[in-house]
Design an enzyme around this catalytic site. Structure first.
Site, PDB file in Angstrom:
ATOM      1  N   ASP A 415       0.863  -1.184   0.000  1.00 53.17           N
ATOM      2  CA  ASP A 415       0.000   0.000   0.000  1.00 53.17           C
ATOM      3  C   ASP A 415       0.900   1.234   0.000  1.00 53.17           C
ATOM      4  O   ASP A 415       1.602   1.502   0.983  1.00 53.17           O
ATOM      5  CB  ASP A 415      -0.881  -0.046   1.257  1.00 53.17           C
ATOM      6  CG  ASP A 415      -1.857   1.125   1.336  1.00 53.17           C
ATOM      7  OD1 ASP A 415      -1.724   2.090   0.552  1.00 53.17           O
ATOM      8  OD2 ASP A 415      -2.753   1.075   2.216  1.00 53.17           O
ATOM      9  N   HIS A 416       0.862   1.997  -1.090  1.00 54.91           N
ATOM     10  CA  HIS A 416       1.775   3.127  -1.229  1.00 54.91           C
ATOM     11  C   HIS A 416       1.423   4.282  -0.303  1.00 54.91           C
ATOM     12  O   HIS A 416       2.210   5.220  -0.127  1.00 54.91           O
ATOM     13  CB  HIS A 416       1.797   3.624  -2.688  1.00 54.91           C
ATOM     14  CG  HIS A 416       3.091   4.269  -3.075  1.00 54.91           C
ATOM     15  ND1 HIS A 416       3.564   5.423  -2.487  1.00 54.91           N
ATOM     16  CD2 HIS A 416       4.029   3.911  -3.988  1.00 54.91           C
ATOM     17  CE1 HIS A 416       4.723   5.761  -3.035  1.00 54.91           C
ATOM     18  NE2 HIS A 416       5.035   4.863  -3.944  1.00 54.91           N
ATOM     19  N   ARG A 417       0.267   4.257   0.333  1.00 54.75           N
ATOM     20  CA  ARG A 417      -0.093   5.318   1.271  1.00 54.75           C
ATOM     21  C   ARG A 417       0.721   5.240   2.559  1.00 54.75           C
ATOM     22  O   ARG A 417       0.894   6.247   3.252  1.00 54.75           O
ATOM     23  CB  ARG A 417      -1.586   5.238   1.611  1.00 54.75           C
ATOM     24  CG  ARG A 417      -2.508   5.509   0.421  1.00 54.75           C
ATOM     25  CD  ARG A 417      -3.948   5.221   0.777  1.00 54.75           C
ATOM     26  NE  ARG A 417      -4.150   3.805   1.122  1.00 54.75           N
ATOM     27  CZ  ARG A 417      -5.331   3.301   1.485  1.00 54.75           C
ATOM     28  NH1 ARG A 417      -6.397   4.088   1.550  1.00 54.75           N
ATOM     29  NH2 ARG A 417      -5.426   2.015   1.776  1.00 54.75           N
TER      30      ARG A 417
END
Length: 444
Positions: A415-417
């Site tokens: 998850d790039h967040r």
């Protein structure tokens, strides 16, 4: 219909353990419900009598729907049954195409509670052929207690359930009991997403994978098979994962040292799944960012390192048993825990905390010989690691020399967040260094 897990929206009634008119004690199991991940007993909060069954076995009801009525005294039975639709109902299985849920009576007695406490974990009895013969499945009011999978197998194999000894909790007939009665080899637990075993991710001493992966729900060419409850839950999770902005990064890891160490510890009961999970967990402890997840409040950093491992179910769907505190648990104990989790996942006996508390997921398809794949990120977590097969490869050394080494490809979906590219790359680099140079430290 109680909510048996945080993700459950509806449940299928597997079996009523009580018939209308039967006395019910406080805390006594009244029925078995198939949730989105497991079959669980539902207990009564009240003492009294089961007056009516509004939804018979085989029916599906949303969480909170009234499925039966309990009255306090025997004198109230007749009145409650007279007012209920169908005059009291039946606990027997519903028709193949269940109708919509009946309307509750105009003046119902106190309904069954909307939630019930999860029963304590019950370890499934060993299914080895050499185990002592278990007791005959104890009938509940004249009815045998049988798992849905066992019923399906018995129907396909023409096996009479009445003559089978049940090895499950309270004498429940399990799938392996039916297979044994039919003279068919008892199927082994599924590890990773394909087959059994304590083998390296695709190495030469791996157990042969099945010709097709589990999870086809026994569909035949030309059939249309509806999704079962577990498959429906998996589908919803996969659709939810599409909303997560993911990135993927891969790494090639040499496994010669790992394979050699595995040969040493395998006779002591260590499985390759536990070995990989331990390596991942130890590395995660050094990279808490990769163990984190996105929440509504921001980035959540779990206090534990819990490695979930994807397992394909024989009758369709996917479940992720969790190895809790995997970074701090002894390798040999971790292997014992994994064996127990796999056995109970096959009979759908896992408790919610045993499949819903993972902080990182491991998905292994190496036993099928695949050279690489990407895994889909489970909602609520920050990353999942896809492990492919270990294969011989010609490798060039830093000095220009050529040699043949075994290598496997691992791909991280994150998850790039909450996890950035540098976080994922650093995690994979350290995981590779541990596997390639210090696998024996995993047993310390």
């Amino acid at each position: 219909m109680p909510a048996l897990s945080s993700t459950m929206t509806e449940g299928k009634i597997v079996e009523w353990l009580k018939n209308p008119g039967d006395k019910v004690g406080r805390g006594e199991s009244v029925l078995v419900v198939e949730s989105d991940k497991a079959d669980m007993d539902v207990e009564s909060f009240n003492e009294g009598y089961l007056a009516t069954v509004l939804m018979p076995a085989g029916s599906t009801a949303p969480v909170g729907e009234t499925i039966g009525l309990i009255v306090e005294t025997e004198a109230e039975l007749a009145e409650a049954q007279a007012k209920s639709p169908g005059g009291g109902g039946s606990a027997q299985a519903a028709p193949a195409a269940p109708t919509s849920a009946p309307t509750a009576p105009p003046t119902p007695a106190p309904p069954a509670p909307a939630s019930a406490p999860s029963p304590a974990p019950i370890a499934a009895a060993p299914a080895a052929a050499s185990a002592p013969a278990p007791a005959v499945a104890a009938p509940s009011n004249g009815r045998l207690i049988v798992s849905p999978r066992a019923k399906k197998l018995a129907s396909q194999m023409g096996v009479d359930l009445a003559g089978i000894r049940g090895s499950g909790p309270n004498g429940r007939i399990q799938a392996e009991d039916v297979e044994r009665a039919a003279g068919r080899p008892v199927s082994v637990p599924l590890v990773g997403e394909g087959t059994t075993a304590a083998v390296s991710a695709g190495t030469a001493n791996a157990v042969q994978a099945p010709s097709s992966p589990a999870g086809n729900s026994f569909g035949r060419p030309g059939d249309t098979v509806p999704f079962n409850t577990l498959q429906g839950a998996v589908n919803r999770n996969m659709e939810a994962s599409l909303a997560v902005p993911c990135f993927r990064v891969g790494y090639t890891i040499t496994t010669d040292q790992l394979d050699a160490f595995y040969k040493q510890v395998k006779p002591k009961g260590v499985t390759m799944t536990a070995l990989l999970a331990k390596a991942v967990a130890v590395t995660l402890a050094r990279h808490p960012q990769v163990n984190a997840a996105t929440t509504a409040a921001g980035m959540s950093y779990p206090a534990e390192v819990n490695v979930a491992v994807a397992v394909a179910m024989e009758d369709g769907g996917l479940i992720t048993p969790v190895l809790r505190h995997a970074d701090r648990t002894d390798l040999y104990e971790l292997s014992r825990q994994w064996g127990d989790l796999v056995k109970r996942s096959r009979s759908k006996q896992l408790q919610p905390e045993e499949y819903s508390t993972g902080t990182f997921t491991l998905s292994n398809l190496g036993m099928f010989g695949v050279d690489r794949f990407d895994a889909i990120l489970p909602p609520g977590t920050g990353a999942i690691l896809a492990v492919a097969a270990s294969r011989p490869a010609v490798v060039a050394g830093k000095d220009g020399s050529i040699s043949v080494k075994r290598q496997m490809q691992v791909n991280l979906t994150a998850d790039h967040r909450v996890i950035y590219g540098a976080d994922g790359a650093a995690f994979l680099k350290d995981l590779a260094e541990l596997i390639e140079n210090r696998p024996e430290s995993l047993a310390i």
